[in-house]
Enzyme design. Sequence first.
Site, PDB file in Angstrom:
ATOM      1  N   GLY A 178       0.822  -1.198   0.000  1.00  0.00           N
ATOM      2  CA  GLY A 178       0.000   0.000   0.000  1.00  0.00           C
ATOM      3  C   GLY A 178       0.855   1.245   0.000  1.00  0.00           C
ATOM      4  N   PRO A 179       0.262   2.392  -0.166  1.00  0.00           N
ATOM      5  CA  PRO A 179       1.013   3.655  -0.191  1.00  0.00           C
ATOM      6  C   PRO A 179       1.602   3.980   1.169  1.00  0.00           C
ATOM      7  CG  PRO A 179      -1.354   4.066  -0.249  1.00  0.00           C
ATOM      8  CD  PRO A 179      -1.179   2.594  -0.398  1.00  0.00           C
ATOM      9  N   GLY A 205       2.334   5.590   4.752  1.00  0.00           N
ATOM     10  CA  GLY A 205       1.537   6.230   5.783  1.00  0.00           C
ATOM     11  C   GLY A 205       0.193   5.603   6.056  1.00  0.00           C
ATOM     12  N   VAL A 206      -0.067   4.362   5.574  1.00  0.00           N
ATOM     13  CA  VAL A 206      -1.372   3.741   5.818  1.00  0.00           C
ATOM     14  C   VAL A 206      -1.314   2.742   6.967  1.00  0.00           C
ATOM     15  CG1 VAL A 206      -2.141   4.047   3.444  1.00  0.00           C
ATOM     16  CG2 VAL A 206      -0.926   1.965   4.076  1.00  0.00           C
ATOM     17  N   GLY A 207      -0.145   2.566   7.603  1.00  0.00           N
ATOM     18  CA  GLY A 207      -0.077   1.742   8.800  1.00  0.00           C
ATOM     19  C   GLY A 207       0.443   0.339   8.588  1.00  0.00           C
ATOM     20  N   LYS A 248      -7.508   4.412  -7.131  1.00  0.00           N
ATOM     21  CA  LYS A 248      -7.848   5.479  -8.072  1.00  0.00           C
ATOM     22  C   LYS A 248      -9.102   6.216  -7.632  1.00  0.00           C
ATOM     23  CE  LYS A 248      -5.747   3.177 -12.071  1.00  0.00           C
ATOM     24  NZ  LYS A 248      -5.990   2.534 -13.378  1.00  0.00           N
ATOM     25  N   THR A 296       3.666  -0.846   8.796  1.00  0.00           N
ATOM     26  CA  THR A 296       4.636  -1.227   9.825  1.00  0.00           C
ATOM     27  C   THR A 296       3.975  -1.371  11.189  1.00  0.00           C
ATOM     28  OG1 THR A 296       6.359  -0.053   8.580  1.00  0.00           O
ATOM     29  CG2 THR A 296       6.832  -0.612  10.880  1.00  0.00           C
ATOM     30  N   SER A 349      -4.192   2.287 -18.667  1.00  0.00           N
ATOM     31  CA  SER A 349      -5.507   2.640 -18.104  1.00  0.00           C
ATOM     32  C   SER A 349      -5.961   4.044 -18.478  1.00  0.00           C
ATOM     33  CB  SER A 349      -5.464   2.509 -16.578  1.00  0.00           C
ATOM     34  OG  SER A 349      -4.524   3.396 -16.021  1.00  0.00           O
TER      35      SER A 349
END
Length: 821
Positions: free
Chosen positions: A361-362, A364-366, A727, A368, A684
């Site tokens: 995932g990108p 900063g999404v948690g 997206k 770790t 896409s």
Amino acid sequence: MPARKKSNLVVPVNTIGILPLQEAVLFPHTVIPLAVVKKPGIQLVEEALREGRPIGLTVLKDRDTENPGPDDVQRVGTIGTIQKMLKVPDGTLRCIVAGQQVFKVDRFTQSSPYMVAAYTELPDITVESEELVAMQRNLGTLFQKLLSFLPQAPREMEMEVQNITDPAVLTYFVASTMRLETSDRQALLEERDTAKRMRKLTLMLTKELEVVELGHKIQGDIQREMEKNQREFYLRQQMRAIQEELGEVDPQLAEMNEMREKVDAAGMPEDVKKSADRELDRLSKVPQASPEYSVIRTYLDWLITLPWNSETNDHIDIKRAREILDEDHYDLEKIKDRIVEYLAVGKLKKKLTGPILCFVGPPGVGKTSLGQSIARAMGRKFVRLSVGGVRDESEIRGHRRTYIGAMPGTIVRAIRDAGKKNPVMMIDEIDKVGADYRGDPQSALLEVLDPEQNFNFRDHYLDLPFDLSQVLFICTANSLDTISPPLRDRMEIITLAGYTEMEKLQIAKRYLLKKQRKANGLKDAQAQITDTALRAIINDYTREAGVRNLEREIGTVFRKIARKIAENARYKTRVQPANLVEYLSKPRFFNEVRKRVASVGVATGLAYTPVGGDILFIETQAMPGTGKLVLTGQLGDVMKESAQAAVSFLRSRSSELGLPEDYFAKHDLHIHVPAGATPKDGPSAGISIATSIASILTGLKVDPNLAMTGEITLTGQVLPIGGLKEKVLGAKRAGISKILLPKRNEMDLDDIPKEVRDTMTFVPVEELSEVLFNALGKRVISRVPLGAESGARDNVVAMRGRGVVKSARPDRKRGEATRKR
């Protein structure tokens, strides 16, 4: 006395027989021994000795030439006289040849059975001068100095040098005794000016002297070190004998006993214990001053400190594990369910084994922090390895003990630091592992992350098997593109998409505010941030998939409040949108979609990046020209091909678009994707590019509230794409309210959060005709094939929340679909 056998060959007076030499160069006034083994040379030597003729000796251009001819020998050589010859029983000759005069081959007159050449003698050119005398003395001094470093050289050579008065003869003598390359010897022979030849020889002799002096110095240092070590060994042996007589304890023996006790208490497997005992026996026989002692001692320390038999007892409480996950993370229901299922299976089997989890995932999404929560829920140790940028395979597998400064790899070091053989080990940023000439770390991770193999993991430094099967490996990545397929196949991919505005608000209220207050030394009553202010920070000051920048902005607000409280202890504040500028200055992000698509020829597409979803604008301009297609904006090959496919399809429908037949032949199309400094690629954006081109061709503006994603074919079909959730969340952050997506991606809408589905309209499409109808508000082309389905359905399926809305045929007066429940 038997009659002398006469030669059948007649050699003229101005010619000479040529004897090629492999690598030896004969100088005038010198003598060399030769071994003649080939038949032409043997015949030449025998006839020359029988008839009392000299021979010409020249060196081969290539020493490996088997049957040399005129083109294989140097043109400058030395005339030699055979002084002595001995015939060996095997038919070869051993002879001694004395050099006389240098000659030059003018032409070859005979090549069989041996070479014969017409020649010209090349006399020495010696001009008497004081400089020549000085160079002669310097050369003699350097040669004598060189001889002083060579104890095996006979002393008569020094006297010989002192007795030579002719400078030319001196150069030949020194050159014949020095260790020179064949090319250097040939160059000295060809140089007929005595002064130049002496200068060249002096330079070569100086270099040789430097090498010999350095070697002599190294040998002296080694000798002194050996004498020192021998002296220390002798003294230590004496000290040991004295200590034994006095009844004192030997420190090395005491250390050996202590290490043996540690080895016995380490709980090593049987094969590891044997290896440790063997190294202990070696250590007891090596003096402490030896470098080998520290190498063996360090290796034993690693074996002792590793937790071979020490593990954490799992206390898996499913209810408690769920509470911990909910406590540490908001939402992420599917990920939490998968983790709880994993723990439940481990509890039933009484052993946690199974696939390696990989959170993708990108930033900063948690990802770790999820690993830390899993370790806390299981009661295990948590260790984190950051492998981003690692390019050396030895970082994973360790260095072999043959290297200086060798050490185990990061896997073994992390196990040692954890102190348990079954920690939760998070391998962070696995997608950023690189490869170069030192190996491919991803290939080394194939064994580590395979439950069927890692029970027998062998680190290069330890060179012993270590069981990694009880380690719970969790990997994180921002993208799967750079992970090799074999490594990806060993992991179970769990995707973490970005957060919605509501989720970010809840995360900030539940976690970030409390964390940043504590980090900045504030109390709850001193600093408050309202929900509306948090929404303003989320929308106007951050635009990201995760919450890392949101936490950073909240920290900035609290730091400014902390400064004011430090100046005035009674200060307290409540941050609202009205005073937010006071803490964070002016907003950084604005909703500019409506402004950017206000012109004809601009369409909004959706993009997936490693840091989350985002929107991109496709701009098209048509101008008089010759039918060229210009693509700018750092587009990749796949995206360029999508643009070409879109142009080709629309050219095939130019009559339906109301364009003249020669329109594309007389106009150029320029397609540009802004943010030209950012590379872009992927299929896409196909329908977005086609819509942008159709807009400029028809003069119709694209709906500003609309964004689209989908791959286009030459026949106008819309193919499915990936990363739909990311997206859509990126479009939501940018203020988009309507999305066109491929029909085959309709099932992926279930993954999108409900609050996003409730506020956006999703229109699945199968053909470009449907795309253009929804984007331009008017049917500009018919379905494919042309005219084959005159009554083709024009239904547009929209999804809002859980309800699916189907519209009837388009209302051509209003130019848009009429939706009904």
